[in-house]
Scaffold this motif. Structure first.
Motif, PDB file in Angstrom:
ATOM      1  N   LYS A   1     -34.984  -8.100 -28.162  1.00 55.11           N
ATOM      2  CA  LYS A   1     -33.744  -7.350 -27.949  1.00 55.11           C
ATOM      3  C   LYS A   1     -33.672  -6.127 -28.847  1.00 55.11           C
ATOM      4  O   LYS A   1     -33.305  -5.040 -28.415  1.00 55.11           O
ATOM      5  CB  LYS A   1     -32.543  -8.264 -28.211  1.00 55.11           C
ATOM      6  CG  LYS A   1     -31.195  -7.576 -27.984  1.00 55.11           C
ATOM      7  CD  LYS A   1     -30.064  -8.555 -28.146  1.00 55.11           C
ATOM      8  CE  LYS A   1     -28.727  -7.864 -27.906  1.00 55.11           C
ATOM      9  NZ  LYS A   1     -27.588  -8.800 -28.008  1.00 55.11           N
ATOM     10  N   ASP A   2     -34.040  -6.278 -30.121  1.00 51.99           N
ATOM     11  CA  ASP A   2     -33.957  -5.154 -31.044  1.00 51.99           C
ATOM     12  C   ASP A   2     -34.937  -4.054 -30.681  1.00 51.99           C
ATOM     13  O   ASP A   2     -34.631  -2.866 -30.769  1.00 51.99           O
ATOM     14  CB  ASP A   2     -34.216  -5.621 -32.485  1.00 51.99           C
ATOM     15  CG  ASP A   2     -33.074  -6.484 -32.999  1.00 51.99           C
ATOM     16  OD1 ASP A   2     -33.301  -7.251 -33.953  1.00 51.99           O
ATOM     17  OD2 ASP A   2     -31.961  -6.363 -32.462  1.00 51.99           O
TER      18      ASP A   2
ATOM     19  N   ARG B   1     -33.663  -2.183 -27.695  1.00 56.69           N
ATOM     20  CA  ARG B   1     -32.552  -1.299 -28.020  1.00 56.69           C
ATOM     21  C   ARG B   1     -33.043  -0.020 -28.688  1.00 56.69           C
ATOM     22  O   ARG B   1     -32.614   1.080 -28.370  1.00 56.69           O
ATOM     23  CB  ARG B   1     -31.570  -2.025 -28.927  1.00 56.69           C
ATOM     24  CG  ARG B   1     -30.374  -1.160 -29.339  1.00 56.69           C
ATOM     25  CD  ARG B   1     -29.388  -1.944 -30.181  1.00 56.69           C
ATOM     26  NE  ARG B   1     -28.857  -3.049 -29.435  1.00 56.69           N
ATOM     27  CZ  ARG B   1     -28.002  -3.928 -29.964  1.00 56.69           C
ATOM     28  NH1 ARG B   1     -27.624  -3.827 -31.228  1.00 56.69           N
ATOM     29  NH2 ARG B   1     -27.541  -4.930 -29.228  1.00 56.69           N
ATOM     30  N   SER B   2     -33.988  -0.142 -29.626  1.00 55.21           N
ATOM     31  CA  SER B   2     -34.472   1.037 -30.339  1.00 55.21           C
ATOM     32  C   SER B   2     -35.253   1.954 -29.412  1.00 55.21           C
ATOM     33  O   SER B   2     -35.137   3.171 -29.485  1.00 55.21           O
ATOM     34  CB  SER B   2     -35.355   0.609 -31.528  1.00 55.21           C
ATOM     35  OG  SER B   2     -36.494  -0.103 -31.075  1.00 55.21           O
TER      36      SER B   2
ATOM     37  N   THR C   1     -32.743   3.705 -27.146  1.00 56.39           N
ATOM     38  CA  THR C   1     -31.987   4.724 -27.865  1.00 56.39           C
ATOM     39  C   THR C   1     -32.821   5.982 -28.049  1.00 56.39           C
ATOM     40  O   THR C   1     -32.348   7.100 -27.882  1.00 56.39           O
ATOM     41  CB  THR C   1     -31.540   4.192 -29.239  1.00 56.39           C
ATOM     42  OG1 THR C   1     -30.736   3.030 -29.043  1.00 56.39           O
ATOM     43  CG2 THR C   1     -30.743   5.249 -30.002  1.00 56.39           C
TER      44      THR C   1
ATOM     45  N   ALA D   1     -32.919  -7.444 -22.319  1.00 58.75           N
ATOM     46  CA  ALA D   1     -31.911  -7.411 -23.368  1.00 58.75           C
ATOM     47  C   ALA D   1     -30.689  -6.615 -22.916  1.00 58.75           C
ATOM     48  O   ALA D   1     -30.795  -5.648 -22.181  1.00 58.75           O
ATOM     49  CB  ALA D   1     -32.498  -6.776 -24.627  1.00 58.75           C
TER      50      ALA D   1
ATOM     51  N   ASN E   1     -27.824  -4.382 -24.452  1.00 58.56           N
ATOM     52  CA  ASN E   1     -27.371  -3.719 -25.668  1.00 58.56           C
ATOM     53  C   ASN E   1     -25.930  -3.248 -25.508  1.00 58.56           C
ATOM     54  O   ASN E   1     -25.272  -3.497 -24.498  1.00 58.56           O
ATOM     55  CB  ASN E   1     -28.304  -2.565 -26.033  1.00 58.56           C
ATOM     56  CG  ASN E   1     -28.392  -1.537 -24.925  1.00 58.56           C
ATOM     57  OD1 ASN E   1     -27.437  -1.316 -24.194  1.00 58.56           O
ATOM     58  ND2 ASN E   1     -29.547  -0.895 -24.804  1.00 58.56           N
ATOM     59  N   ASP E   2     -25.430  -2.550 -26.522  1.00 64.55           N
ATOM     60  CA  ASP E   2     -24.022  -2.136 -26.524  1.00 64.55           C
ATOM     61  C   ASP E   2     -23.694  -1.191 -25.382  1.00 64.55           C
ATOM     62  O   ASP E   2     -22.619  -1.261 -24.789  1.00 64.55           O
ATOM     63  CB  ASP E   2     -23.682  -1.467 -27.859  1.00 64.55           C
ATOM     64  CG  ASP E   2     -23.754  -2.446 -29.028  1.00 64.55           C
ATOM     65  OD1 ASP E   2     -23.908  -1.986 -30.168  1.00 64.55           O
ATOM     66  OD2 ASP E   2     -23.655  -3.664 -28.784  1.00 64.55           O
TER      67      ASP E   2
ATOM     68  N   THR F   1     -30.003   0.001 -17.042  1.00 63.02           N
ATOM     69  CA  THR F   1     -31.057   0.418 -17.970  1.00 63.02           C
ATOM     70  C   THR F   1     -31.818   1.618 -17.432  1.00 63.02           C
ATOM     71  O   THR F   1     -32.076   2.587 -18.148  1.00 63.02           O
ATOM     72  CB  THR F   1     -32.031  -0.740 -18.231  1.00 63.02           C
ATOM     73  OG1 THR F   1     -31.318  -1.854 -18.779  1.00 63.02           O
ATOM     74  CG2 THR F   1     -33.129  -0.335 -19.197  1.00 63.02           C
TER      75      THR F   1
END
Length: 325
Positions: free
Chosen positions: A194-195, A198-199, A202, A244, A246-247, A276
């Motif tokens: 997930k992290d 997200r990165s 972004t 994932a 994310n926000d 996404t």
């Protein structure tokens, strides 16, 4: 609305019509007269007043397959509309009930049906209309053309109109949810955490700026993501294999549920894939504006499946309109 509509003798003199109650016959004539250019009737109070029709008369038309009622919204569809009427392209005006039209299929006799498994289905109605509402080319040839077209476009455009059907009914009745298992297995092995997701996301959206369509993203990878998200419900992926959330994705779900007054969960994988992919192409604000614009055209539809199909098939177009405006 047009002042003239056509009714075929083959319909008016058919046994199913001749044997009906006289008020039901009159109701049918008035429904045809008041239909839009795609054969949809959204307001019937005046028709009921003029004809004296009641629920039994509508039920008789439904039983004889002279009209369809695909939803509980009160919108009726003239089954044999296109077999009776030909409206020139320069004056043709599409129905405002687009979320209902996407539920329909066109048969080889140019009649509407809600059943994608009907042996006579030629194509989804939206696709047939998009390709010019062709009634001159033989249905057999059109069926082959649509079959080839959707085999090609389904590889390139996630969430195209074919996703509204359970099967693409042409040639060998290709199974649309068939997966390339080797690709699925590889994708699952390579699934990031997930992290990491997200990165990466972004970094992509930050570098794109503005409309910022990501030219480096491949169509094939998007198609794979979409196929993974539409695995049959009996084969739901485990949590470690799900995309994932994310926000930003959660914010889009919030916008969707607010605009459509719905309660679609954040982990709906079909929509996660769509969101996404769109966030890799557009600013967050453009996607939210697209959702808002899409909600304004939903014609009162609020069931979850209709909303999801509307997002899959039309959100990208709505965003394009926002960016052009």
């Amino acid at each position: 609305m047009a002042e003239r509509r056509m009714i075929s003798r083959s319909i008016a003199e058919d046994d199913r019509f001749v044997d009906m109650n006289p008020i039901s016959k009159l109701l049918y004539f008035y429904l045809v007269l008041n239909a839009d250019d795609d054969g949809f009737v959204g307001s019937v109070k005046m028709i009921n007043f003029l004809t004296g029709a009641n629920a039994d008369n509508y039920e008789e038309l439904l039983d004889n397959n002279l009209i369809l009622k695909p939803t509980q919204s009160g919108v009726y569809v003239i089954t044999d509309w296109y077999s009776q009427n030909k409206i020139e392209g320069k004056i043709y005006k599409p129905t405002e009930f687009l979320s209902i039209r996407e539920l329909l299929y066109i048969k080889t006799n140019f009649a509407y049906t809600l059943n994608p498994s009907d042996d006579d289905v030629m194509a989804p109605v939206n696709a047939w209309i998009k390709n010019g509402r062709d009634k001159k080319t033989s249905p057999e040839i059109q069926l082959q053309q649509y079959s080839h077209h959707f085999q090609e476009t389904s590889k390139k455009v996630p969430g195209s109109v074919e996703e509204t059907s359970s099967k693409l009914l042409a040639q060998n009745r290709i199974d649309k949810i068939r997966l390339d298992k080797s690709r699925v297995d590889k994708t699952r092995k390579d699934q990031v955490s997930k992290d990491q997701h997200r990165s990466t996301h972004t970094a992509t959206t930050t570098s794109n700026k503005g409309l910022g369509k990501d030219s480096s993203s491949s169509v094939a990878s998007t198609s794979t993501m979409y196929n993974n998200a539409t695995i049959a419900s009996t084969e739901r992926p485990s949590m470690e294999n799900r995309l994932a959330v994310n926000d930003e994705i959660e914010s889009l779900f919030d916008s969707l549920n607010r605009e459509f007054d719905s309660n679609i969960p954040y982990d709906d994988q079909r929509l996660v894939v769509i969101f996404t992919d769109l966030l890799n192409k557009y600013k967050m604000s453009f996607v939210q504006e697209g959702i808002s614009q899409l909600a304004s055209t939903r014609s009162g539809q609020s069931d979850v499946n209709s909303i999801k199909n509307l997002v899959v098939n039309h959100l990208s177009d709505a965003i394009e309109q926002v960016t052009v405006g």
